[in-house]
Design a protein around this motif. Structure first.
Motif, PDB file in Angstrom:
ATOM      1  N   SER A   1       0.899  -1.159   0.000  1.00 32.46           N
ATOM      2  CA  SER A   1       0.000   0.000   0.000  1.00 32.46           C
ATOM      3  C   SER A   1       0.938   1.210   0.000  1.00 32.46           C
ATOM      4  O   SER A   1       2.136   1.048   0.201  1.00 32.46           O
ATOM      5  CB  SER A   1      -0.861   0.077   1.273  1.00 32.46           C
ATOM      6  OG  SER A   1      -1.569  -1.105   1.485  1.00 32.46           O
ATOM      7  N   ALA A   2       0.386   2.405  -0.165  1.00 32.59           N
ATOM      8  CA  ALA A   2       1.246   3.593  -0.175  1.00 32.59           C
ATOM      9  C   ALA A   2       2.091   3.646   1.095  1.00 32.59           C
ATOM     10  O   ALA A   2       1.561   3.643   2.207  1.00 32.59           O
ATOM     11  CB  ALA A   2       0.382   4.851  -0.273  1.00 32.59           C
TER      12      ALA A   2
ATOM     13  N   ILE B   1       3.852   1.433   2.511  1.00 35.45           N
ATOM     14  CA  ILE B   1       3.879   0.185   3.297  1.00 35.45           C
ATOM     15  C   ILE B   1       4.502  -0.905   2.429  1.00 35.45           C
ATOM     16  O   ILE B   1       4.103  -1.082   1.281  1.00 35.45           O
ATOM     17  CB  ILE B   1       2.464  -0.226   3.744  1.00 35.45           C
ATOM     18  CG1 ILE B   1       1.809   0.926   4.522  1.00 35.45           C
ATOM     19  CG2 ILE B   1       2.508  -1.486   4.588  1.00 35.45           C
ATOM     20  CD1 ILE B   1       0.406   0.608   5.032  1.00 35.45           C
ATOM     21  N   TYR B   2       5.462  -1.620   2.973  1.00 30.45           N
ATOM     22  CA  TYR B   2       6.237  -2.573   2.181  1.00 30.45           C
ATOM     23  C   TYR B   2       6.261  -3.956   2.802  1.00 30.45           C
ATOM     24  O   TYR B   2       6.310  -4.111   4.021  1.00 30.45           O
ATOM     25  CB  TYR B   2       7.686  -2.071   2.040  1.00 30.45           C
ATOM     26  CG  TYR B   2       7.738  -0.813   1.224  1.00 30.45           C
ATOM     27  CD1 TYR B   2       7.867  -0.866  -0.166  1.00 30.45           C
ATOM     28  CD2 TYR B   2       7.589   0.437   1.824  1.00 30.45           C
ATOM     29  CE1 TYR B   2       7.857   0.291  -0.923  1.00 30.45           C
ATOM     30  CE2 TYR B   2       7.572   1.601   1.067  1.00 30.45           C
ATOM     31  CZ  TYR B   2       7.703   1.514  -0.307  1.00 30.45           C
ATOM     32  OH  TYR B   2       7.675   2.650  -1.064  1.00 30.45           O
TER      33      TYR B   2
ATOM     34  N   LEU C   1      -2.108   7.187  13.465  1.00 27.77           N
ATOM     35  CA  LEU C   1      -3.152   6.337  12.897  1.00 27.77           C
ATOM     36  C   LEU C   1      -4.124   5.964  14.020  1.00 27.77           C
ATOM     37  O   LEU C   1      -3.808   5.136  14.871  1.00 27.77           O
ATOM     38  CB  LEU C   1      -2.534   5.086  12.277  1.00 27.77           C
ATOM     39  CG  LEU C   1      -3.490   4.218  11.456  1.00 27.77           C
ATOM     40  CD1 LEU C   1      -3.937   4.941  10.190  1.00 27.77           C
ATOM     41  CD2 LEU C   1      -2.845   2.884  11.094  1.00 27.77           C
TER      42      LEU C   1
ATOM     43  N   PHE D   1      -2.182   3.080  16.451  1.00 28.38           N
ATOM     44  CA  PHE D   1      -0.978   2.313  16.112  1.00 28.38           C
ATOM     45  C   PHE D   1       0.198   3.186  16.542  1.00 28.38           C
ATOM     46  O   PHE D   1       0.374   4.294  16.034  1.00 28.38           O
ATOM     47  CB  PHE D   1      -0.937   2.058  14.608  1.00 28.38           C
ATOM     48  CG  PHE D   1      -0.002   0.951  14.195  1.00 28.38           C
ATOM     49  CD1 PHE D   1       1.343   0.987  14.520  1.00 28.38           C
ATOM     50  CD2 PHE D   1      -0.471  -0.137  13.456  1.00 28.38           C
ATOM     51  CE1 PHE D   1       2.212  -0.041  14.129  1.00 28.38           C
ATOM     52  CE2 PHE D   1       0.394  -1.169  13.055  1.00 28.38           C
ATOM     53  CZ  PHE D   1       1.727  -1.109  13.394  1.00 28.38           C
TER      54      PHE D   1
ATOM     55  N   TRP E   1       7.614  -2.477  15.031  1.00 34.32           N
ATOM     56  CA  TRP E   1       7.028  -1.718  13.931  1.00 34.32           C
ATOM     57  C   TRP E   1       6.209  -0.560  14.471  1.00 34.32           C
ATOM     58  O   TRP E   1       5.466  -0.716  15.433  1.00 34.32           O
ATOM     59  CB  TRP E   1       6.177  -2.636  13.046  1.00 34.32           C
ATOM     60  CG  TRP E   1       7.075  -3.615  12.364  1.00 34.32           C
ATOM     61  CD1 TRP E   1       7.429  -4.849  12.821  1.00 34.32           C
ATOM     62  CD2 TRP E   1       7.827  -3.405  11.159  1.00 34.32           C
ATOM     63  NE1 TRP E   1       8.350  -5.422  11.963  1.00 34.32           N
ATOM     64  CE2 TRP E   1       8.602  -4.557  10.936  1.00 34.32           C
ATOM     65  CE3 TRP E   1       7.915  -2.349  10.243  1.00 34.32           C
ATOM     66  CZ2 TRP E   1       9.461  -4.686   9.838  1.00 34.32           C
ATOM     67  CZ3 TRP E   1       8.763  -2.480   9.154  1.00 34.32           C
ATOM     68  CH2 TRP E   1       9.529  -3.633   8.968  1.00 34.32           C
TER      69      TRP E   1
ATOM     70  N   PHE F   1       3.981   3.150  13.165  1.00 36.67           N
ATOM     71  CA  PHE F   1       3.215   3.679  12.037  1.00 36.67           C
ATOM     72  C   PHE F   1       3.099   5.191  12.176  1.00 36.67           C
ATOM     73  O   PHE F   1       2.738   5.699  13.236  1.00 36.67           O
ATOM     74  CB  PHE F   1       1.818   3.048  11.995  1.00 36.67           C
ATOM     75  CG  PHE F   1       1.182   3.110  10.626  1.00 36.67           C
ATOM     76  CD1 PHE F   1       1.263   2.030   9.758  1.00 36.67           C
ATOM     77  CD2 PHE F   1       0.513   4.248  10.192  1.00 36.67           C
ATOM     78  CE1 PHE F   1       0.701   2.075   8.487  1.00 36.67           C
ATOM     79  CE2 PHE F   1      -0.058   4.308   8.925  1.00 36.67           C
ATOM     80  CZ  PHE F   1       0.035   3.223   8.070  1.00 36.67           C
TER      81      PHE F   1
ATOM     82  N   ASP G   1       1.300   8.107   9.793  1.00 41.17           N
ATOM     83  CA  ASP G   1       0.478   8.252   8.590  1.00 41.17           C
ATOM     84  C   ASP G   1       0.917   9.505   7.827  1.00 41.17           C
ATOM     85  O   ASP G   1       0.200  10.507   7.775  1.00 41.17           O
ATOM     86  CB  ASP G   1      -1.007   8.323   8.989  1.00 41.17           C
ATOM     87  CG  ASP G   1      -1.919   7.940   7.828  1.00 41.17           C
ATOM     88  OD1 ASP G   1      -1.404   7.664   6.727  1.00 41.17           O
ATOM     89  OD2 ASP G   1      -3.143   7.920   8.030  1.00 41.17           O
ATOM     90  N   GLU G   2       2.097   9.411   7.223  1.00 41.64           N
ATOM     91  CA  GLU G   2       2.657  10.517   6.427  1.00 41.64           C
ATOM     92  C   GLU G   2       1.661  10.922   5.344  1.00 41.64           C
ATOM     93  O   GLU G   2       1.083  10.064   4.678  1.00 41.64           O
ATOM     94  CB  GLU G   2       3.938  10.047   5.709  1.00 41.64           C
ATOM     95  CG  GLU G   2       5.050   9.610   6.606  1.00 41.64           C
ATOM     96  CD  GLU G   2       6.044  10.729   6.857  1.00 41.64           C
ATOM     97  OE1 GLU G   2       5.856  11.829   6.288  1.00 41.64           O
ATOM     98  OE2 GLU G   2       6.986  10.500   7.631  1.00 41.64           O
ATOM     99  N   ILE G   3       1.516  12.204   5.146  1.00 46.19           N
ATOM    100  CA  ILE G   3       0.559  12.648   4.135  1.00 46.19           C
ATOM    101  C   ILE G   3       1.021  12.242   2.743  1.00 46.19           C
ATOM    102  O   ILE G   3       0.214  11.864   1.896  1.00 46.19           O
ATOM    103  CB  ILE G   3       0.314  14.170   4.214  1.00 46.19           C
ATOM    104  CG1 ILE G   3      -0.852  14.566   3.303  1.00 46.19           C
ATOM    105  CG2 ILE G   3       1.563  14.972   3.870  1.00 46.19           C
ATOM    106  CD1 ILE G   3      -1.434  15.922   3.611  1.00 46.19           C
TER     107      ILE G   3
ATOM    108  N   ARG H   1       5.323   4.546   5.820  1.00 43.34           N
ATOM    109  CA  ARG H   1       4.354   4.751   6.902  1.00 43.34           C
ATOM    110  C   ARG H   1       4.546   3.708   7.998  1.00 43.34           C
ATOM    111  O   ARG H   1       4.562   4.032   9.168  1.00 43.34           O
ATOM    112  CB  ARG H   1       2.932   4.690   6.323  1.00 43.34           C
ATOM    113  CG  ARG H   1       2.636   5.871   5.381  1.00 43.34           C
ATOM    114  CD  ARG H   1       1.138   6.071   5.195  1.00 43.34           C
ATOM    115  NE  ARG H   1       0.525   4.990   4.422  1.00 43.34           N
ATOM    116  CZ  ARG H   1      -0.788   4.813   4.311  1.00 43.34           C
ATOM    117  NH1 ARG H   1      -1.622   5.619   4.932  1.00 43.34           N
ATOM    118  NH2 ARG H   1      -1.282   3.820   3.577  1.00 43.34           N
ATOM    119  N   GLU H   2       4.690   2.440   7.610  1.00 41.25           N
ATOM    120  CA  GLU H   2       4.971   1.392   8.609  1.00 41.25           C
ATOM    121  C   GLU H   2       6.467   1.153   8.576  1.00 41.25           C
ATOM    122  O   GLU H   2       7.024   0.800   7.534  1.00 41.25           O
ATOM    123  CB  GLU H   2       4.183   0.115   8.265  1.00 41.25           C
ATOM    124  CG  GLU H   2       4.311  -0.951   9.340  1.00 41.25           C
ATOM    125  CD  GLU H   2       3.315  -2.114   9.163  1.00 41.25           C
ATOM    126  OE1 GLU H   2       2.229  -1.899   8.599  1.00 41.25           O
ATOM    127  OE2 GLU H   2       3.651  -3.224   9.608  1.00 41.25           O
TER     128      GLU H   2
END
Lengths: 437, 437
Positions: free
Chosen positions: B36-37, B39-40, B94, B106, B137, B139, B141-143, B153-154
């Protein structure tokens, strides 16, 4: 580690909120602290055990040819809509909306994500078989979390996913995990019994729960008494051998949960049947093309034809295992750690801190044991012997080595085995030799 | 590991979405996949490096006397309301609502939770100093998440928290982390420079960012040229020694980010001043009683009086470090891993799979190198040499050992050092000896 500086907040009182023995003992032994309902921080002693359990799980997965990766905790809802599980999953899924109003979730499991990774990169049957696993925190928003880490909301799980070109290959992948699971639990000193589990609408015989025997276990189980004496590690074939004979043997010895056991219809004579209690710690499951078809995880077969891959998933509750081990191995005084997962191998008890000779011998033992590769917890606190003995029994290290001025006058220290309570007086050198063997 | 079965999905094309070299190379080398944006998923090659980085961080934290625990990812909002940060944190946090409509989040960091754990168990100055850390881990939530794992983000972070009875003791805790950080980055083959950072309203000199030099770094830095030749590992005192002289030395050599650097007011003559670029990979910070006072983390002092504890926090961006290392160590052909964090030590290249003698020698080298404790990636794929060389350069293992029929006729194999490109022809035995030294 010196206990005088180690962060080990043991409790004298039994916490009233804990309903089962493993939860009580983990709280009393300073291993965990609840931070929210069903969510725990792992204090240093608990964390050490968690790492040891995790490492054994990892070694057996690696030995079986599975490859470790790591998927994130936060997933996009999109994938779950593709598989059709987003709506099915219900309130146990922790649903999250990010700052851009995208639907996300804290992964309760990873079938969808691993299938997505697979289909992005694997295009040919030549790249199969493949088994990918990770050890990652999951979240299930249980309505009533309880029993400590046995049924927490945030929990550590090992989940592996196999990909095969056909059913025969998938069966072999399944058998490798079956063997890895038996080896994993046996290495932890547990008696784990695979029991046939429901496969749902897919059918077939490739679904087993692994249940470890524990007097305080959550569910009743029945098994042939041969299970109690089987030595898995002795009998296990190598992962590269033909596993069918092993699989046939181990799936033919009777074992069933009380839900499945039919007293009037059991193939085992009553004299050979054992009734016991158990705890589920793992589940392996072949689910064919359940995800590969809707998610289009298709590879080119030998003739170039598109083939949806056969998949299986294989889970071990890593954090749950810690509770299960304690349920299986404790007494009235505390935990009895199996050697392989103990947070330290030896507790070194100084009965009279400040006595020059006692301090000197303890110091010497502390250094020599560690030089021999042992993890040692050295109780160098200025506390009464009774407090020290109680704490050592509570935290359950396999060996206690007790050093005091009275023994030293006679040239001996005392070595106690936690599991049996057996004590022997030995010279310092003999104790060292015995512990390093 | 045999490359024919290793899950290593390298890409031939350069991914267009990646703006910086580390992101491009991690995607091309099959180390990560965006799920996801920001997130890897860490694919097996990336996961191996992550574990090596994590382990070096852990070893230095342990050596400095910090104790590892593990806090959960999901936190209750209550604690953050106590410290006053729940409303301040803004949209980067988050925020989550669970099934019982409780406000959760989170964790982006853990000051509140560790302070809560501390105050539950630590009641006396006798239990101090204490430093607790975890690798977990987080989190945020970077814009606009970007730059791959450098600004995801994560992300995986090591965060340590120190607790002391007074400012003098807190200074010593700080110096231990200062030393641990210098050692940590030096062990990874990085040139890390501590730079004075803002301490906010608290003031004092106990706040440093650690910035590693990389030509493609995100920010400009200026430092005295002595930094370039300093050997931290050679000069470092032991953690139990008086660290003040070391701290004084290392904080007196000029270094400043371009925001802080005043060209007209710099104490270093221009001929000794280096202008470079860098990446922040760590931050250590003493914040006194900022959390202990509002959260009532108070212990009894020597006279029984209540004392709010002095605290500090110490962060390393573990997943970020992987990107930073690549920014600092790559060339046009790919990554150049420093030995200490390389996913494998050696890439063994079979130039002609199917040639009996080449296969035999490769097989022998594969087993012997591993028996000597080396991690070996054996390229046993049926591919052209050009493909194999390109992949090896791309994934950047420190050594490449190339075996082909032509060389073997002359009794030699070729050993290439990735960082210098230097190649030498050696007998099989000499190559083994050289790699195992």
């Amino acid at each position: 580690m010196r206990l005088s500086t180690f962060f080990l907040p043991t409790l004298k009182e039994t916490p009233t909120e804990a309903q089962i023995v493993s939860h009580r003992l983990m709280l009393r032994a300073g291993m965990i602290r609840q931070t929210s309902a069903g969510i725990y921080a792992w204090l240093p002693l608990g964390h050490r055990v968690l790492k040891k359990i995790e490492q054994i799980v990892r070694e057996e997965q690696d030995a079986a040819g599975a490859q470790e990766l790591l998927m994130p905790t936060i997933q996009s809802a999109e994938l779950w809509k593709e598989s059709g599980r987003y709506d099915d999953y219900g309130k146990e899924m922790l649903r999250i909306t990010d700052r851009h109003d995208r639907e996300m979730l804290f992964g309760p499991t990873n079938e969808e994500m691993i299938t997505d990774i697979f289909r992005a990169f694997v295009k040919s049957y030549r790249q199969l078989p493949l088994n990918l696993y990770h050890i990652q925190w999951k979240f299930r928003d249980e309505i009533r979390p309880r029993f400590g880490v046995m049924r927490g909301r945030e929990f550590l799980m090992k989940d592996a996913y196999s990909f095969d070109i056909d059913a025969a290959s998938a069966r072999r992948s399944y058998q490798k995990m079956f063997l890895a699971y038996l080896r994993t639990f046996a290495r932890m000193g547990l008696k784990a019994i695979p029991m046939r589990a429901d496969t749902g609408p897919i059918g077939g015989d490739l679904s087993h729960e692994f249940i470890i025997l524990a007097e305080t276990g959550e569910s009743g189980v029945f098994c042939h008494k041969d299970w109690l004496t089987l030595d898995v590690l002795q009998n296990a074939p190598g992962f590269d051998e033909d596993l069918q004979p092993f699989f046939d043997t181990y799936t033919s010895i009777y074992a069933a949960t009380d839900e499945k056991h039919e007293p009037g219809n059991c193939p085992v004579p009553e004299s050979d049947l054992v009734s016991a209690r158990g705890i589920e710690v793992g589940h392996i499951f072949n689910f064919g093309t359940k995800y590969s078809k809707p998610m289009n995880a298709v590879v080119a077969g030998p003739g170039g034809e598109p083939v949806p891959v056969e998949m299986g998933s294989y889970g071990i509750g890593v954090s749950r295992l810690m509770g299960a081990i304690i349920e299986a191995s404790h007494d009235d005084n505390g935990i009895i750690w199996p050697d392989a997962v103990a947070p330290f191998n030896v507790g070194l008890v100084n009965l009279k801190v400040g006595d020059a000779e006692t301090d000197r011998v303890c110091q010497e033992l502390y250094y020599k044991l560690r030089a021999n590769g042992m993890d040692v917890l050295y109780d160098d606190r200025d506390e009464r012997p009774g407090v020290k003995f109680a704490d050592m029994d509570l935290i359950g290290l396999p060996w206690q080595l007790v050093v005091g001025p009275r023994g030293l006058k006679n040239g001996v220290v005392e070595l106690k085995r936690r599991s049996t309570g057996e004590k022997q007086e030995l010279s310092v050198d003999s104790a060292l030799e015995k512990l390093s063997a």
